[in-house]
Structures are given as C-alpha cells and as structure tokens.
Enzyme design. Structure first.
Site: not given
Length: 301
Positions: A13, A15, A57, A135, A149, A151-153, A184
């Site tokens: 990540g 970029s 990717d 996280s 979001y 839940a993913s963390k 960011t």
C-alpha cells in the site's frame, strides 16, 4: 547483533498515505525496502529515493507470490513485513451490497493473511522476523456507518493476536499498530456504498459525509479531526516496531486512540454508547418513510 542495513522490509500500500511514509521511514532507518502497490507507476518517487519497487496486488495470489519470490531471489527472504494496504467501506449495513463486503475483506483481511503465509516460512527458518499489521481504533469498537470496515479491522486484530502467540517461539514478532483518525488518502479513497436515493438512511448518509468532511477536510470541527494524526506519525511508530529488539504487541497511535481505549475499558457499556452517540452520526428513525402506502400485506396461506 545484525545491522538494520542487512534487513529486508516489504511494505504494501505504498502509493500514498501510511504505506508510503512507512517505506520512507524504514529506508531512512537503513533497511532495504521493497515498496509495493497495485500500480508501480505510483511509486516513482520512492524508487528515486533509493527504494526497490514492485507491483503487488493483495487481492491477487499470483501477484503476491511473484513479489515474495522476487525478493527471495535477490535478498534471501523478507525480514520485516508491513501490511498497510487497505480501504474503508462506508454505509449502512442494510444497504451495502455483498460484493462490496467481500472486496473489503479480500483487501483488508484475506490479502494480509495470504501475504503473511508467504513470508512466515523464511522468517521461521532464520528465527527472526517482524510482521506489522495496520489496524485502527475501530479494531476494538465500531460505529454506525462503519460496520464492515470495523469488522475487517477486528478480524486483523484477532488474526494478529493468534499469530503473535503461534510465532513467538520462533523469534518472529507480530505487532498491531492502532491509529486514530489519520489524515491520509484512506478517507479520500473511501468507498461509499448503498442506495444513493431517499429512504431510511438518506439523512444518515448526509450526516456521515458531513462527519468525514469535518474530520478530514479543511480545519477540523470535531474531536476526531482536532486529535487526528498524520501518516508520518504512524510511520514513526511502524519504524520503532520494526527496529526495536523487543517491540510491544500493540501500539496505539495518537492521544485520542489511547483515550478511547481507556474509556472503552473503564466505562460501563451504556455510558460508552452514550459517548459514541455524542461523537458520531446515528440513523434517525424519523427519516424512515415506513412501508409504501400501496404495498399490501398478505396473510399466510
């Protein structure tokens, strides 16, 4: 002691945002840094600064395998993995398409886990390694509009905790970095999913967009914005975790992150919910138009 100049770091990540700043900080600390992103053309500045750049990717297994194999061929193995790639999916649970939820988890969780699988054998064999997962404060609690979001963390938190215990005996340290709101491109690149028209969440969507603007765009107008951290603040913590002999398991980043975790720990659930309600948008039931007047209810049978 092995010098940092002999260590190899793989950062995803890169970029923009935290990934980019982390790559720069680790490079300045003396590590050999492989900065990666889906589009290598976004990494020109990092290459010019002396870093090695690769296409990677995290939703493409072949891409991850190729990147790790390229590093192994040149450097032997990855010593430090920094998982920064990710995006934020925003919207009400009821309205977000399942395909967007899968994309959220493919990027934020499954890609991170697969890349970790690819580098662990080399770390375990040499009895040294650092895996640093980015996280969020939302890895410990969640707010309306950010269910998937968060839940993913939460998943990244659980994954990191289990992995830390699995690998501790092999000399591999797993670290979780938990920033509060960070200025960011994560916010600029947030995916707003769901019904864009009228309905029970129309007002909530407007309030949520306003909250994001007040937090991230222009002069901050709320606590999250006033106490937001920069990408470089997070990158400094990542570098500390990567270079210290005994890094901590968790690194909250920012005064607000530490304060929120204390409140979450010590306040009763009802009191913490009241605090959250005062700081974040909530759907208003008065916005719900209810069932359509021409919609008929059918009795069973």
């Amino acid at each position: 002691m092995v010098s940092q100049s002999s260590r190899t770091a793989l950062v995803t990540g890169c970029s923009s945002g935290i990934g980019r700043e982390a790559a720069l900080r680790l490079h300045q600390a003396g590590l050999v840094v492989y900065a990666t992103a889906r589009r290598p053309d976004t990494l020109t500045g990092l290459a010019e600064a002396g870093m090695r750049v690769l296409a990677l990717d995290v939703t493409d297994d072949a891409s991850m395998v190729a990147a790790v194999e390229a590093i192994a061929a040149s450097r032997g193995q990855v010593d430090v993995l920094v998982n920064c790639a990710g995006f934020e999916l925003a919207g009400a649970v009821e309205e977000i398409p399942a395909a967007e939820v899968r994309r959220q988890f493919d990027t934020n969780v499954f890609g991170l886990a697969r890349l970790t699988q690819l580098v662990v054998p080399g770390m375990r064999a040499q009895r040294y390694g650092r895996i640093i997962n980015i996280s969020s404060v939302f890895g410990r609690f969640a707010v309306p509009g950010g269910a998937y979001y968060a839940a993913s963390k939460h998943a990244v938190d659980a994954f990191s905790e289990a992995l830390r215990r699995e690998l501790a005996g092999f000399g591999v340290r797993v670290v979780l970095v938990e920033p509060t709101a960070a200025r960011t491109r994560l916010n600029a690149n947030a995916v707003w999913a769901g019904d864009g028209g009228d309905g029970p969440y129309a007002g909530f969507r407007e309030e949520l967009a306003r909250w994001h603007a007040q937090t991230y765009a222009g002069p901050p107008h709320n606590i999250a914005g006033r106490l937001a951290v920069s990408a470089d603040d997070v990158a400094r913590v990542i570098t500390r975790a990567a270079t210290r002999r005994r890094p901590r398991a968790r690194y909250p980043v920012g005064i607000l992150a530490r304060g929120l975790f204390l409140l979450r720990r010590w306040l009763p659930a009802a009191a913490f919910d009241a605090f959250v309600r005062g700081q974040f948008p909530f759907p208003d039931p008065h916005d719900d138009p209810g069932p359509s007047p021409d919609r008929k209810e059918h009795a069973p049978g």
